[in-house]
Scaffold this motif. Structure first.
Motif, PDB file in Angstrom:
ATOM      1  N   PHE A   2       0.789  -1.235  -0.012  1.00  0.00           N
ATOM      2  CA  PHE A   2       0.043  -0.048   0.029  1.00  0.00           C
ATOM      3  C   PHE A   2       0.912   1.471   0.057  1.00  0.00           C
ATOM      4  CE2 PHE A   2      -2.176   3.233   2.363  1.00  0.00           C
ATOM      5  CZ  PHE A   2      -3.395   3.477   1.636  1.00  0.00           C
ATOM      6  N   ASN A   3       0.515   2.099  -0.884  1.00  0.00           N
ATOM      7  CA  ASN A   3       0.792   3.460  -0.847  1.00  0.00           C
ATOM      8  C   ASN A   3      -0.230   4.539  -1.028  1.00  0.00           C
ATOM      9  OD1 ASN A   3       2.112   6.175  -1.974  1.00  0.00           O
ATOM     10  ND2 ASN A   3       3.876   5.061  -2.222  1.00  0.00           N
ATOM     11  N   PRO A   4      -0.105   5.594  -0.338  1.00  0.00           N
ATOM     12  CA  PRO A   4      -1.311   6.525  -0.268  1.00  0.00           C
ATOM     13  C   PRO A   4      -1.659   7.364  -1.510  1.00  0.00           C
ATOM     14  CG  PRO A   4       0.250   7.744   1.339  1.00  0.00           C
ATOM     15  CD  PRO A   4       0.752   6.101   0.731  1.00  0.00           C
ATOM     16  N   ILE A   5      -0.646   7.154  -2.412  1.00  0.00           N
ATOM     17  CA  ILE A   5      -0.753   7.942  -3.792  1.00  0.00           C
ATOM     18  C   ILE A   5      -1.394   6.798  -4.831  1.00  0.00           C
ATOM     19  CG2 ILE A   5       0.383   9.197  -5.748  1.00  0.00           C
ATOM     20  CD1 ILE A   5       0.319  10.738  -2.799  1.00  0.00           C
ATOM     21  N   TRP A   6      -2.673   7.395  -5.621  1.00  0.00           N
ATOM     22  CA  TRP A   6      -3.221   6.333  -6.447  1.00  0.00           C
ATOM     23  C   TRP A   6      -3.517   7.097  -7.627  1.00  0.00           C
ATOM     24  CZ3 TRP A   6      -5.090   1.681  -4.706  1.00  0.00           C
ATOM     25  CH2 TRP A   6      -5.177   1.428  -3.308  1.00  0.00           C
ATOM     26  N   GLU A   7      -2.871   6.501  -8.926  1.00  0.00           N
ATOM     27  CA  GLU A   7      -3.079   6.671 -10.185  1.00  0.00           C
ATOM     28  C   GLU A   7      -4.451   5.993 -10.572  1.00  0.00           C
ATOM     29  OE1 GLU A   7      -0.971   6.943 -14.491  1.00  0.00           O
ATOM     30  OE2 GLU A   7      -1.067   4.871 -13.546  1.00  0.00           O
ATOM     31  N   GLU A   8      -5.433   6.919 -11.226  1.00  0.00           N
ATOM     32  CA  GLU A   8      -6.666   6.435 -11.911  1.00  0.00           C
ATOM     33  C   GLU A   8      -6.523   5.831 -13.186  1.00  0.00           C
ATOM     34  OE1 GLU A   8     -10.640   8.117 -13.658  1.00  0.00           O
ATOM     35  OE2 GLU A   8      -9.989   9.190 -11.773  1.00  0.00           O
ATOM     36  N   VAL A   9      -6.863   4.747 -13.282  1.00  0.00           N
ATOM     37  CA  VAL A   9      -6.949   3.866 -14.475  1.00  0.00           C
ATOM     38  C   VAL A   9      -8.588   3.843 -14.948  1.00  0.00           C
ATOM     39  CG1 VAL A   9      -6.325   1.822 -15.907  1.00  0.00           C
ATOM     40  CG2 VAL A   9      -4.704   2.792 -14.427  1.00  0.00           C
ATOM     41  N   GLN A  10      -9.054   4.276 -16.014  1.00  0.00           N
ATOM     42  CA  GLN A  10     -10.317   3.856 -16.543  1.00  0.00           C
ATOM     43  C   GLN A  10     -10.392   2.615 -17.075  1.00  0.00           C
ATOM     44  OE1 GLN A  10     -13.199   5.684 -16.511  1.00  0.00           O
ATOM     45  NE2 GLN A  10     -12.342   6.611 -14.913  1.00  0.00           N
ATOM     46  N   ILE A  11     -11.580   2.049 -17.049  1.00  0.00           N
ATOM     47  CA  ILE A  11     -12.073   0.828 -17.549  1.00  0.00           C
ATOM     48  C   ILE A  11     -12.905   1.100 -18.701  1.00  0.00           C
ATOM     49  CG2 ILE A  11     -13.132  -1.502 -17.212  1.00  0.00           C
ATOM     50  CD1 ILE A  11     -12.032  -1.445 -14.542  1.00  0.00           C
ATOM     51  N   LYS A  12     -12.850   0.650 -19.877  1.00  0.00           N
ATOM     52  CA  LYS A  12     -13.738   0.647 -20.927  1.00  0.00           C
ATOM     53  C   LYS A  12     -14.011  -0.808 -21.407  1.00  0.00           C
ATOM     54  CE  LYS A  12     -12.360   5.387 -22.091  1.00  0.00           C
ATOM     55  NZ  LYS A  12     -13.052   6.390 -22.767  1.00  0.00           N
ATOM     56  N   PHE A  13     -15.229  -1.116 -21.465  1.00  0.00           N
ATOM     57  CA  PHE A  13     -15.524  -2.427 -22.083  1.00  0.00           C
ATOM     58  C   PHE A  13     -15.730  -2.386 -23.380  1.00  0.00           C
ATOM     59  CE2 PHE A  13     -16.822  -2.929 -17.730  1.00  0.00           C
ATOM     60  CZ  PHE A  13     -16.643  -4.325 -17.209  1.00  0.00           C
ATOM     61  N   THR A  14     -15.094  -3.487 -24.083  1.00  0.00           N
ATOM     62  CA  THR A  14     -15.190  -3.355 -25.627  1.00  0.00           C
ATOM     63  C   THR A  14     -16.419  -3.627 -26.130  1.00  0.00           C
ATOM     64  OG1 THR A  14     -14.325  -5.647 -25.445  1.00  0.00           O
ATOM     65  CG2 THR A  14     -12.573  -3.834 -25.814  1.00  0.00           C
ATOM     66  N   PRO A  15     -16.586  -3.367 -27.314  1.00  0.00           N
ATOM     67  CA  PRO A  15     -17.889  -3.795 -28.023  1.00  0.00           C
ATOM     68  C   PRO A  15     -18.196  -5.332 -28.045  1.00  0.00           C
ATOM     69  CG  PRO A  15     -16.747  -2.104 -29.363  1.00  0.00           C
ATOM     70  CD  PRO A  15     -15.856  -2.367 -28.382  1.00  0.00           C
ATOM     71  N   GLY A  16     -19.493  -5.495 -27.899  1.00  0.00           N
ATOM     72  CA  GLY A  16     -20.091  -6.841 -27.523  1.00  0.00           C
ATOM     73  C   GLY A  16     -19.711  -7.369 -26.075  1.00  0.00           C
ATOM     74  N   HIS A  17     -19.334  -6.629 -25.214  1.00  0.00           N
ATOM     75  CA  HIS A  17     -18.971  -7.355 -23.780  1.00  0.00           C
ATOM     76  C   HIS A  17     -19.942  -5.843 -22.896  1.00  0.00           C
ATOM     77  CE1 HIS A  17     -15.421  -8.868 -25.428  1.00  0.00           C
ATOM     78  NE2 HIS A  17     -15.669  -9.697 -24.792  1.00  0.00           N
TER      79      HIS A  17
ATOM     80  N   ALA B 276      -6.678  -9.158 -20.479  1.00  0.00           N
ATOM     81  CA  ALA B 276      -6.305 -10.123 -21.129  1.00  0.00           C
ATOM     82  C   ALA B 276      -7.242 -10.872 -22.190  1.00  0.00           C
ATOM     83  CB  ALA B 276      -5.492 -11.061 -20.456  1.00  0.00           C
ATOM     84  N   ALA B 277      -8.324 -10.775 -21.832  1.00  0.00           N
ATOM     85  CA  ALA B 277      -9.212 -11.741 -22.566  1.00  0.00           C
ATOM     86  C   ALA B 277      -9.623 -10.726 -23.768  1.00  0.00           C
ATOM     87  CB  ALA B 277     -10.425 -12.283 -21.595  1.00  0.00           C
ATOM     88  N   GLY B 278      -9.539  -9.338 -23.488  1.00  0.00           N
ATOM     89  CA  GLY B 278     -10.042  -8.369 -24.798  1.00  0.00           C
ATOM     90  C   GLY B 278     -11.386  -7.842 -24.192  1.00  0.00           C
ATOM     91  N   GLU B 279     -11.961  -8.182 -22.981  1.00  0.00           N
ATOM     92  CA  GLU B 279     -13.070  -7.671 -22.565  1.00  0.00           C
ATOM     93  C   GLU B 279     -13.259  -6.394 -22.342  1.00  0.00           C
ATOM     94  OE1 GLU B 279     -16.462  -8.641 -18.880  1.00  0.00           O
ATOM     95  OE2 GLU B 279     -14.628  -9.700 -19.185  1.00  0.00           O
ATOM     96  N   ILE B 280     -12.027  -5.713 -21.607  1.00  0.00           N
ATOM     97  CA  ILE B 280     -11.958  -4.333 -21.636  1.00  0.00           C
ATOM     98  C   ILE B 280     -10.696  -4.033 -21.890  1.00  0.00           C
ATOM     99  CG2 ILE B 280     -13.351  -4.628 -19.582  1.00  0.00           C
ATOM    100  CD1 ILE B 280     -10.828  -4.312 -17.767  1.00  0.00           C
ATOM    101  N   THR B 281     -10.567  -2.571 -22.111  1.00  0.00           N
ATOM    102  CA  THR B 281      -9.173  -1.920 -22.199  1.00  0.00           C
ATOM    103  C   THR B 281      -9.034  -1.177 -20.963  1.00  0.00           C
ATOM    104  OG1 THR B 281     -10.265   0.103 -23.325  1.00  0.00           O
ATOM    105  CG2 THR B 281      -9.467  -1.725 -24.538  1.00  0.00           C
ATOM    106  N   LEU B 282      -7.694  -0.735 -20.846  1.00  0.00           N
ATOM    107  CA  LEU B 282      -7.341   0.110 -19.628  1.00  0.00           C
ATOM    108  C   LEU B 282      -6.794   1.333 -20.480  1.00  0.00           C
ATOM    109  CD1 LEU B 282      -6.012  -2.743 -17.305  1.00  0.00           C
ATOM    110  CD2 LEU B 282      -8.031  -1.684 -17.173  1.00  0.00           C
ATOM    111  N   ALA B 283      -7.157   2.517 -19.654  1.00  0.00           N
ATOM    112  CA  ALA B 283      -6.665   3.899 -20.083  1.00  0.00           C
ATOM    113  C   ALA B 283      -6.204   4.482 -18.819  1.00  0.00           C
ATOM    114  CB  ALA B 283      -7.466   4.531 -20.823  1.00  0.00           C
TER     115      ALA B 283
END
Length: 142
Positions: free
Chosen positions: A89-104, A120-127
């Motif tokens: 644990f570290n109290p500084i956090w970076e936000e990563v947005q989850i986006k579900f790919t078409p068809g999921h 890894a399965a291609g269900e989401i992308t991470l930004a």
């Protein structure tokens, strides 16, 4: 006359307290920044506050996964953490947005391992975003 002045002063004091209470309720400082988040399938209460972007260069931070686009599908996605106290644990956090790919269909994810598997399965992308937060894990959500 004396009673009128007292009543006016009392009403003015009530107005000041009511205005201050509304301001504190809208603030993300203190408990106003509390929200739920998942870590390894368990819901915790975290305290979350946006920091200045220049802290993004800090090489030691954790990740908080969020899905703002999930609201478009009616899902109130609860954030997912990659660590808590005692687990890197570290109290500084970076936000990563989850986006579900078409068809999921957007769904709640419950751990960073589940996020990684969905990516890894291609269900989401991470930004990764430029948003960095101070995040304290207060404890299990009761």
């Amino acid at each position: 006359m004396r009673r009128s002045v007292f009543v006016a002063a009392l009403l003015a004091g009530v107005l000041v307290v009511a205005t201050a209470t509304q301001s504190f309720a809208a603030s993300t400082n203190g408990s106003g920044g509390n929200m739920p988040a998942y870590y390894d399938g368990q819901v915790f209460t975290i305290n979350f506050k946006l920091l200045k972007p220049d802290l993004h260069s800090n090489p030691s931070f954790n990740t908080i996964y969020q899905c703002d686009s999930c609201a478009n599908s009616g899902l109130n996605f609860v954030s997912v953490l990659d660590a808590i106290q005692g687990d890197g644990f570290n109290p500084i956090w970076e936000e990563v947005q989850i986006k579900f790919t078409p068809g999921h269909t957007p769904r709640q994810l419950f751990s960073d391992n589940e996020v990684a598997a969905a990516a890894a399965a291609g269900e989401i992308t991470l930004a990764p975003t430029d948003e960095v937060y101070r995040c304290s894990v207060i404890g299990p959500n009761k």
